[in-house]
Design an enzyme around this catalytic site. Structure first.
Site, PDB file in Angstrom:
ATOM      1  N   ASN A 187       0.687  -1.132  -0.204  1.00  0.00           N
ATOM      2  CA  ASN A 187      -0.163   0.251  -0.341  1.00  0.00           C
ATOM      3  C   ASN A 187       0.729   1.034  -0.122  1.00  0.00           C
ATOM      4  O   ASN A 187       2.174   1.115   0.737  1.00  0.00           O
ATOM      5  CB  ASN A 187      -0.775  -0.085   1.293  1.00  0.00           C
ATOM      6  N   ASP A 200      -0.420   4.162   1.352  1.00  0.00           N
ATOM      7  CA  ASP A 200      -0.986   5.145   2.286  1.00  0.00           C
ATOM      8  C   ASP A 200       0.074   5.064   3.472  1.00  0.00           C
ATOM      9  O   ASP A 200       0.529   3.847   3.481  1.00  0.00           O
ATOM     10  CB  ASP A 200      -2.698   5.009   2.416  1.00  0.00           C
ATOM     11  N   HIS A 208       5.504  -0.777  -2.766  1.00  0.00           N
ATOM     12  CA  HIS A 208       5.846  -0.335  -3.680  1.00  0.00           C
ATOM     13  C   HIS A 208       5.963   1.716  -3.802  1.00  0.00           C
ATOM     14  O   HIS A 208       4.713   2.038  -4.428  1.00  0.00           O
ATOM     15  CB  HIS A 208       3.637  -0.212  -4.363  1.00  0.00           C
ATOM     16  N   CYS A 217      17.285  12.934 -12.780  1.00  0.00           N
ATOM     17  CA  CYS A 217      18.042  13.384 -11.819  1.00  0.00           C
ATOM     18  C   CYS A 217      18.195  13.165 -10.637  1.00  0.00           C
ATOM     19  O   CYS A 217      19.125  13.160  -9.384  1.00  0.00           O
ATOM     20  CB  CYS A 217      17.772  14.973 -12.050  1.00  0.00           C
ATOM     21  N   CYS A 256      10.305  20.476 -12.092  1.00  0.00           N
ATOM     22  CA  CYS A 256      11.563  19.398 -11.117  1.00  0.00           C
ATOM     23  C   CYS A 256      12.495  21.103 -10.625  1.00  0.00           C
ATOM     24  O   CYS A 256      13.543  21.067 -11.621  1.00  0.00           O
ATOM     25  CB  CYS A 256      12.998  18.344 -11.542  1.00  0.00           C
ATOM     26  N   GLY A 274      -5.429  -9.155   3.376  1.00  0.00           N
ATOM     27  CA  GLY A 274      -6.186  -8.000   1.945  1.00  0.00           C
ATOM     28  C   GLY A 274      -5.323  -8.037   1.231  1.00  0.00           C
ATOM     29  O   GLY A 274      -5.415  -7.286  -0.128  1.00  0.00           O
ATOM     30  N   SER A 281      -4.990  -9.538  -3.050  1.00  0.00           N
ATOM     31  CA  SER A 281      -4.892 -11.195  -3.990  1.00  0.00           C
ATOM     32  C   SER A 281      -4.754 -11.908  -4.853  1.00  0.00           C
ATOM     33  O   SER A 281      -4.503 -12.352  -5.171  1.00  0.00           O
ATOM     34  CB  SER A 281      -5.726  -9.911  -4.652  1.00  0.00           C
ATOM     35  N   ASN A 329      -8.470 -12.657   4.180  1.00  0.00           N
ATOM     36  CA  ASN A 329      -9.603 -12.062   3.607  1.00  0.00           C
ATOM     37  C   ASN A 329     -10.350 -11.374   2.958  1.00  0.00           C
ATOM     38  O   ASN A 329     -11.048 -13.012   3.269  1.00  0.00           O
ATOM     39  CB  ASN A 329      -8.203 -12.426   2.105  1.00  0.00           C
TER      40      ASN A 329
END
Ligand code: NAD
Length: 265
Positions: free
Chosen positions: A111, A113, A128, A140, A157, A195, A197, A221
């Site tokens: 996740n 978040d 991730h 850069c 940037c 949670g 898949s 799950n």
């Protein structure tokens, strides 16, 4: 106690018994672990953002095709996460990380978040990337944590003048090396998989290889997944309900005794 809760408790005990002897427990969470906090998954019901597939937006090609559309999607998700609160299952994971007796717990997530951090988990390995990071879309190497402010997304940037992009790891991109190494070098001897898949490689290989090696992997799950048939125990239901009860068991005196007996014998 109603019948449904009784069934759940019956399944929880074998799950706790398999995880209790672990010395290095990996907790691996996917989008479903944040669903109860109101953050939609990509694939489940309510997971579709307008008419786009996430693979078309969360990818270098998608960004090259329409950077403003991708940024609009990310800004919307940043606001959504900033407004959300961790749910009881995520808070339970913070307790597990601190109180699982005589064992190390590593919490890793696909996740983007920050709900686990806000739930009180001291270290969260983001495999991730983070929703709250912005980086140079060129070469850069500039990157900045944005702390919910999306203003940077509207600028060039500051390092080289190229466009900037969300700092997440997208489909088709390699995982951040240090984070992946942190998980692999942890050498987990058990896994609590929540949670997910179990469709997005290479992270999906981690629990699969553990199960193949005969190590306990407990799946939480609310639906069956491709992993369910190989899981040591599969607990069916929302993370918000299952995790507090499971963590209760894993940190209970009974489980402490079981761990002590396993260590002695
Ligand atoms: P996923 O492939 O991990 O699938 C979600 C899984 O969660 C499904 O198996 C579903 O049955 C299960 N689930 C749904 N609600 C649940 C609940 N309340 N309790 C327990 N399980 C539940 O996730 P995805 O949505 O296909 O996304 C793939 C990737 O996209 C993620 O790995 C991540 O990188 C990114 N993503 C991140 C977030 C986030 O940061 N919260 C949200 C969506 C997608």
């Amino acid at each position: 106690m109603d019948a449904q809760l009784a069934v759940k408790r019956d399944a929880l005990t074998p799950a706790a018994e398999r995880l209790a002897p672990c010395r290095r427990l990996l907790v691996l969470t996917g989008a479903g672990a944040s669903a109860d906090a109101g953050i939609p998954t990509f694939r489940g019901a309510g997971g579709v953002w307008r008419s786009h597939r996430p693979e078309d937006l969360a990818s270098p090609d998608g960004f090259a095709r329409n950077p403003e559309l991708v940024w609009e999607w990310y800004r919307e998700r940043r606001v959504q996460v900033a407004r959300a609160q961790p749910h009881p299952g995520q808070r339970a994971l913070a307790l597990l990380a601190r109180h699982f007796p005589a064992a190390e717990v590593l919490v890793a997530t696909t996740n983007e978040d920050d709900l686990l951090e806000r739930a009180g988990v001291a270290e969260v390995v983001h495999l991730h990337g983070s929703l709250f990071s912005t980086r140079c879309a060129g070469a850069c190497g500039w990157e900045q944590a944005v702390d919910r402010d999306s203003e940077l997304s509207r600028r060039s940037c500051p390092g080289c003048g190229a466009a900037v992009r969300p700092g997440s790891t997208w489909y088709g991109e390699p995982l951040p090396e240090a984070e992946l190494e942190r998980v692999l070098s942890f050498r987990a001897d058990g896994c609590l998989l929540i949670g997910s898949s179990v469709l997005v490689a290479p992270v999906s290989n981690i629990p699969a290889e553990m199960a193949l090696a005969g190590l306990p992997v407990v799946e939480v799950n609310c639906a069956e997944t491709p992993f369910t048939s190989v899981a040591t125990v599969s607990l069916r239901g929302p993370a918000r309900d299952i995790l507090p009860a499971l963590v209760d068991l894993l940190t209970s005196p009974t489980v402490r005794d079981q761990r002590r007996r396993t260590a002695e014998g």
